[in-house]
Write a protein that holds these residues in place. Structure first.
Motif, short mmCIF file in Angstrom:
data_model
loop_
_atom_site.label_atom_id
_atom_site.label_comp_id
_atom_site.label_asym_id
_atom_site.label_seq_id
_atom_site.Cartn_x
_atom_site.Cartn_y
_atom_site.Cartn_z
N VAL A 125 0.84 -1.20 0.00
CA VAL A 125 0.00 0.00 0.00
C VAL A 125 0.87 1.25 0.00
CG1 VAL A 125 -1.65 1.36 1.34
CG2 VAL A 125 -2.00 -1.10 1.07
N ARG A 177 -6.50 -6.70 2.86
CA ARG A 177 -6.72 -5.33 3.34
C ARG A 177 -7.61 -4.58 2.35
NH1 ARG A 177 -2.06 -2.76 6.61
NH2 ARG A 177 -2.94 -0.87 5.65
N ASP A 190 -7.85 -1.34 1.99
CA ASP A 190 -7.16 -0.24 1.33
C ASP A 190 -6.29 -0.73 0.18
OD1 ASP A 190 -5.40 -1.52 3.02
OD2 ASP A 190 -4.57 0.32 3.90
N TYR A 227 -8.70 -1.45 -2.88
CA TYR A 227 -9.18 -0.27 -3.60
C TYR A 227 -8.05 0.49 -4.29
CZ TYR A 227 -13.85 -1.03 -1.80
OH TYR A 227 -15.08 -1.58 -1.54
N ARG A 228 -6.83 0.36 -3.81
CA ARG A 228 -5.71 0.99 -4.51
C ARG A 228 -5.37 0.21 -5.79
NH1 ARG A 228 -3.26 5.18 -2.20
NH2 ARG A 228 -3.55 5.52 0.04
#
Length: 482
Positions: free
Chosen positions: A262, A303, A305, A308-309
């Protein structure tokens, strides 16, 4: 006439190493005018630090370096050991034939003697960058030997995937490719890369499902061990600099590694395992998964996040069962490719074999179909000119094939309209049953559930006469066929 470097993208990062500042400034000015990004280093320590921060696409390296822990030839040896694919052009104001030959033997791409003409420098830089690109393309050709980088098919499902690729590829956006195993997720990732502005850059693949958790971070980020020829490992993020990194089965990545990914996606900067140098990269990340990532997010395995990244643009690849009309195109394509690679004669799939392929469930999807066609070309019986029948297909397919397609005339019957197929089947069925009961009409009629007179009429209507086909009908007493 001054040569022009064709690719002016900033991913062509050049490192100029010379102890004379005016020489570095001269080379930088020449290459900047060609649209290339140039960094400078005056000695070995600065050179290795610059490489550690970001791998250059090309190094222009002076042989004689004052106030340096290593001279140019020693730096060249280090680069060849740690970064064997990185092209190096050697320069020197005190060069001779022996020095040039020694540099080339150590792995330098070329040797240029000072003072040099700008057009020769530009030309050699272009050639060196082109040579590196060709090496990457050769790796792609090795991949293509097992299958073209293309989507085969004409169904609306696969056409929708093509349209998404055409829109997303040039943007540089990250994409999440989803679909069951064997549908061609890596093909889609390679198409996104090849049709982007990074198409001339590297395409690096990491299968997260096959990596040990304690080794994945080393594979991704590399290791840091000294600057004088230690055992540093270059991670895939650095290998993919200026290109695309494909993370296959990203859902199998350990949670602690997901957090580090991330941060890299956000900053394009990371540190190697065991080190503290901040490494800068310019990488497009494309990920894929054959599982249900939303369910894995709910279970805490992935995860949110990270998802979505990576999933800026989600792309779903349909299983083969949702595009059965594409199976004939795919099967013939793989059969032709297998014949081309093996040098064996090309064979044709009969109508019954094609119908069996289209009726099969294909748990392994397109990959399984490709393997099946290779198996057929090698293992199917009969002459090369003989069409491949349904009973010649791999056992796992024939065992699931409808019985009518395993009939020796299945190929013929599948090419007929229903009325003609029904007539052919009735004729062959009645011939087989009459033969089975030795030509005895009463026993045959009783077994198949027809009146004796109705069977006689049906046999005459279908043109089945015992005396005209001695291979099928056998005359027995008063019940003979005549």
């Amino acid at each position: 006439m001054v040569a022009t470097v064709k690719d002016k993208s900033l991913t062509n990062d050049i490192l100029v190493v010379d102890d004379e500042a005016d020489i570095r400034l001269l080379i930088k000015g020449i290459l900047n005018d060609e649209g290339l990004h140039v960094r400078e280093a005056a000695n070995a320590d600065e050179t290795l630090k610059a490489i550690a921060v970001r791998r250059p696409n090309l190094i222009i390296l002076d042989i004689w370096l004052t106030n340096s822990t290593m001279d140019g030839m020693q730096i060249l040896q280090y680069i060849r050991k740690e970064f064997p694919d990185m092209p190096v052009i050697m320069i020197s104001g005190h060069g001779n034939i022996e020095t040039a030959v020694a540099a080339i033997k150590l792995g330098a791409y070329d040797f240029i003697e000072k003072p040099f003409k700008s057009d020769r420098l530009i030309l050699q830089v272009q050639h060196a960058l082109d040579a590196a690109r060709l090496r990457r393309e050769n790796e792609e050709l090795k991949f293509r030997a097992g299958g073209d980088i293309d989507l085969i098919g004409k169904t609306s499902a696969i056409n929708q995937v093509r349209q998404v690729i055409e829109r997303v590829a040039p943007t540089g956006s990250r994409a999440m490719i989803m679909g069951p195993s064997g549908v061609g997720k890596e093909i889609v990732a390679r198409l996104l890369h090849s049709r982007s502005r990074r198409g001339n850059g590297p395409f690096v693949v990491v299968n997260c499902a096959t990596m040990q958790p304690d080794q994945l971070e080393i594979e991704l980020f590399g290791t840091e061990n000294g600057i004088n020829g230690g055992s540093r490992k270059v991670g895939v993020f650095e290998q993919a600099h200026g290109g695309t990194l494909y993370l296959d089965e990203v859902g199998d990545m350990p949670p602690e590694t997901q957090g580090k990914i991330v941060r890299v996606l956000q900053e394009q900067v990371f540190t190697r395992v065991g080190g503290n140098t901040r490494v800068e990269v310019d990488v497009r990340v494309i990920a894929s998964s054959s599982g249900d990532l939303q369910a894995e997010i709910a279970e805490g395995k992935v995860r949110q996040d990270l998802y979505y990244r990576l999933s800026v643009v989600p792309i779903r690849i349909p299983p083969l069962t949702e595009r059965r009309e594409d199976i004939p195109l795919l099967a013939n394509h793989f059969l032709a490719r297998a014949a081309e690679v093996s040098g064996m004669p090309l064979r044709i799939l009969g109508e019954d074999a094609m119908a069996a392929l289209q009726a099969y469930a294909w748990p392994g999807n397109v990959r399984q179909l490709r393997n099946a066609m290779e198996w057929v070309l090698i293992m199917a019986s009969g002459e090369a000119s003989e069409p491949i029948r349904a009973d010649m297909l791999p056992p796992d397919i024939t065992s699931a094939t409808p019985n009518v397609l395993r009939w020796e005339k299945g190929g013929e019957i599948m090419g007929l309209p229903l009325r003609d197929a029904r007539e052919m089947f009735e004729r062959e069925y009645l011939l087989a049953q009459v033969t089975r009961f030795g030509g005895n009409i009463s026993r045959t009629a009783n077994f198949i559930g027809m009146e004796r007179s109705a069977l006689h009429r049906k046999l005459k209507l279908l043109g089945v006469h015992g005396s005209s086909n001695e291979n099928h009908a056998v005359a027995v007493g008063s019940e003979k066929l005549n």
